[in-house]
Design a protein around this motif. Structure first.
Motif, short mmCIF file in Angstrom:
data_model
loop_
_atom_site.label_atom_id
_atom_site.label_comp_id
_atom_site.label_asym_id
_atom_site.label_seq_id
_atom_site.Cartn_x
_atom_site.Cartn_y
_atom_site.Cartn_z
N PRO A 151 5.45 9.47 -8.67
CA PRO A 151 5.95 8.38 -9.51
C PRO A 151 7.46 8.44 -9.78
O PRO A 151 8.08 7.40 -10.01
CB PRO A 151 5.15 8.54 -10.81
N ALA A 152 8.04 9.63 -9.73
CA ALA A 152 9.49 9.74 -9.98
C ALA A 152 10.31 9.05 -8.91
O ALA A 152 11.48 8.75 -9.14
CB ALA A 152 9.89 11.22 -10.07
N CYS A 153 9.71 8.79 -7.76
CA CYS A 153 10.45 8.13 -6.69
C CYS A 153 10.88 6.72 -7.08
O CYS A 153 12.00 6.31 -6.84
CB CYS A 153 9.62 8.10 -5.41
N GLY A 154 9.97 5.97 -7.70
CA GLY A 154 10.31 4.61 -8.13
C GLY A 154 10.46 3.62 -7.00
O GLY A 154 11.17 2.61 -7.14
N LEU A 155 9.78 3.86 -5.88
CA LEU A 155 9.91 2.98 -4.71
C LEU A 155 9.11 1.69 -4.90
O LEU A 155 7.93 1.72 -5.20
CB LEU A 155 9.41 3.72 -3.46
N LEU B 293 12.24 8.05 2.35
CA LEU B 293 13.06 7.54 1.25
C LEU B 293 12.86 8.34 -0.03
O LEU B 293 13.82 8.63 -0.75
CB LEU B 293 12.72 6.06 1.00
N CYS B 294 11.61 8.71 -0.30
CA CYS B 294 11.32 9.44 -1.53
C CYS B 294 11.73 10.90 -1.46
O CYS B 294 11.85 11.56 -2.50
CB CYS B 294 9.83 9.32 -1.88
N ARG B 295 11.93 11.42 -0.27
CA ARG B 295 12.51 12.75 -0.14
C ARG B 295 14.03 12.69 -0.21
O ARG B 295 14.69 13.62 -0.68
CB ARG B 295 12.08 13.40 1.18
N ALA B 296 14.59 11.60 0.26
CA ALA B 296 16.05 11.46 0.26
C ALA B 296 16.59 11.22 -1.14
O ALA B 296 17.72 11.58 -1.44
CB ALA B 296 16.47 10.31 1.17
N SER B 297 15.77 10.59 -1.99
CA SER B 297 16.23 10.24 -3.33
C SER B 297 15.04 10.01 -4.24
O SER B 297 13.95 9.67 -3.78
CB SER B 297 17.09 8.98 -3.29
N THR B 298 15.25 10.19 -5.54
CA THR B 298 14.28 9.76 -6.53
C THR B 298 14.97 8.74 -7.41
O THR B 298 16.17 8.51 -7.32
CB THR B 298 13.78 10.94 -7.38
N GLY B 299 14.19 8.10 -8.27
CA GLY B 299 14.77 7.10 -9.16
C GLY B 299 15.23 5.86 -8.42
O GLY B 299 16.29 5.31 -8.74
N LEU B 300 14.44 5.40 -7.44
CA LEU B 300 14.81 4.17 -6.74
C LEU B 300 14.69 2.94 -7.64
O LEU B 300 15.07 1.84 -7.22
CB LEU B 300 13.95 3.98 -5.49
N ASP B 301 14.20 3.13 -8.85
CA ASP B 301 14.17 2.03 -9.82
C ASP B 301 15.46 1.98 -10.64
O ASP B 301 15.56 1.26 -11.62
CB ASP B 301 12.95 2.15 -10.74
N THR B 302 16.46 2.76 -10.20
CA THR B 302 17.81 2.68 -10.77
C THR B 302 18.78 2.35 -9.65
O THR B 302 18.51 2.61 -8.48
CB THR B 302 18.23 4.00 -11.42
N GLU B 303 19.93 1.80 -10.02
CA GLU B 303 20.91 1.45 -8.99
C GLU B 303 21.37 2.67 -8.21
O GLU B 303 21.42 2.66 -6.97
CB GLU B 303 22.12 0.76 -9.60
N ALA B 304 21.68 3.76 -8.92
CA ALA B 304 22.19 4.95 -8.24
C ALA B 304 21.15 5.53 -7.30
O ALA B 304 21.46 5.89 -6.15
CB ALA B 304 22.61 6.00 -9.27
N GLY B 305 19.92 5.63 -7.76
CA GLY B 305 18.86 6.19 -6.92
C GLY B 305 18.57 5.31 -5.72
O GLY B 305 18.36 5.81 -4.60
N TRP B 306 18.54 4.00 -5.93
CA TRP B 306 18.26 3.07 -4.84
C TRP B 306 19.35 3.14 -3.78
O TRP B 306 19.07 3.25 -2.59
CB TRP B 306 18.15 1.66 -5.39
N ARG B 307 20.59 3.09 -4.21
CA ARG B 307 21.69 3.11 -3.24
C ARG B 307 21.73 4.44 -2.49
O ARG B 307 22.05 4.48 -1.30
CB ARG B 307 23.02 2.83 -3.94
N ARG B 308 21.40 5.53 -3.17
CA ARG B 308 21.38 6.83 -2.50
C ARG B 308 20.30 6.84 -1.40
O ARG B 308 20.54 7.35 -0.31
CB ARG B 308 21.12 7.93 -3.53
N GLY C 82 0.80 -1.21 0.00
CA GLY C 82 0.00 0.00 0.00
C GLY C 82 0.84 1.26 0.00
O GLY C 82 0.49 2.24 -0.68
N ALA C 83 1.94 1.26 0.75
CA ALA C 83 2.81 2.43 0.77
C ALA C 83 3.46 2.64 -0.60
O ALA C 83 3.54 3.78 -1.09
CB ALA C 83 3.89 2.27 1.84
N ALA C 84 3.90 1.56 -1.25
CA ALA C 84 4.51 1.68 -2.57
C ALA C 84 3.49 2.17 -3.59
O ALA C 84 3.81 3.01 -4.45
CB ALA C 84 5.09 0.33 -3.00
N MET C 85 2.26 1.68 -3.50
CA MET C 85 1.21 2.11 -4.42
C MET C 85 0.88 3.59 -4.21
O MET C 85 0.66 4.34 -5.17
CB MET C 85 -0.03 1.25 -4.24
N THR C 86 0.86 4.01 -2.96
CA THR C 86 0.57 5.41 -2.65
C THR C 86 1.64 6.33 -3.22
O THR C 86 1.35 7.36 -3.83
CB THR C 86 0.46 5.60 -1.12
#
Length: 260
Positions: free
Chosen positions: A110-114, A217-232, A100-104
């Protein structure tokens, strides 16, 4: 009581200046481990298998035709929750919160990619999905008994003087991390939310805690659907290499299991 057992992360505090009303956000992550131990709880053991560099997102949860009760936990289709819980071993109530949190966030940012698997990986490492020390997550999402980390009094851990007069963590001398996602009082005050729509904001409730973590997490980084964004994003949560590896390994394992 949780034990910070990753040597590299023991007592570590990560502080990030995120701007706006959030101000300075401090997260303490008391890392649990990935195997059972006698007497309850879990411990992290060495793993000879190299950890994945990051956790690619899993397929998104299937949305419920008619959202169910408990706010975000009712957004995923019950059949998807049941099927995925069986495949991954994640308790259904916790999985519904992660989904539910990911869907929200997918809808609102959507740019977060969580991905739900990233939240599940963090939940696994932090509290075994709310099961640490014999706790259980009830139908309403609340951990019983409440989950508290050790006093952050500087004795082998970071020193964080009491900031809430014990209102959140029950300790009037030093702060403690609380709830299934192990948020300290200062962090909870910045990211508190009523994600299960019960009129209360409670870090011991898995919906509220997971949604607060997702927001961070989505404020700390966007693009969590990429390696760089996820690791950040995960690094902002806890920058210990062993912690990042543990989350990546758990999240990737859940994605693989769910895709079978």
């Amino acid at each position: 009581m949780l034990e910070p057992i990753l040597v590299a992360a023991r007592g570590r505090i990560i502080a990030g200046v995120l701007g706006g009303a959030a101000g300075v956000v401090v997260i303490v992550l008391l890392v649990l481990a990935l195997t059972p131990r006698a007497g309850g709880g879990t411990v992290l053991v060495p793993d000879e298998t190299p950890a994945p560099r990051w956790a690619p997102p899993a397929d998104p949860p299937v949305a419920a035709v008619t959202p169910g009760p408990y706010g975000i936990a009712g957004l995923a289709e019950p059949a998807w929750v049941a099927r995925t819980a069986k495949a991954t071993g994640i308790p259904r109530r916790a999985l519904a919160a992660y989904a539910g949190a990911a869907m929200t966030k997918a809808s609102a940012m959507p740019a977060c990619g969580l991905s739900w698997t990233t939240l599940a990986g963090i939940g696994r490492v932090e509290s075994d999905h709310g099961r640490h020390g014999g706790s259980t997550i009830g139908a309403d999402g609340t951990a019983t008994p409440p989950i508290f980390g050790p006093a952050l009094d500087g004795d082998g851990v970071a020193r964080i003087p009491d900031s809430d007069q014990g209102a959140i963590d029950g300790d009037t001398k030093a702060d403690r991390a609380v709830g299934p996602m192990q948020l300290i009082p200062q962090t909870w005050r910045n990211w508190h939310t009523d994600a299960n729509a019960d009129g209360r904001e409670d870090p011991q409730n898995i919906d509220d805690a997971v949604m607060a973590s997702a927001n961070y997490l989505c404020r700390a980084s966007t693009g969590l659907d990429t390696e760089a964004g996820w690791r950040r994003a995960i690094t902002s949560y806890n920058d210990a290499t062993t912690y990042i590896d543990a989350v990546a390994r758990a999240a990737e394992g859940y994605r693989t299991a769910a895709d079978r």
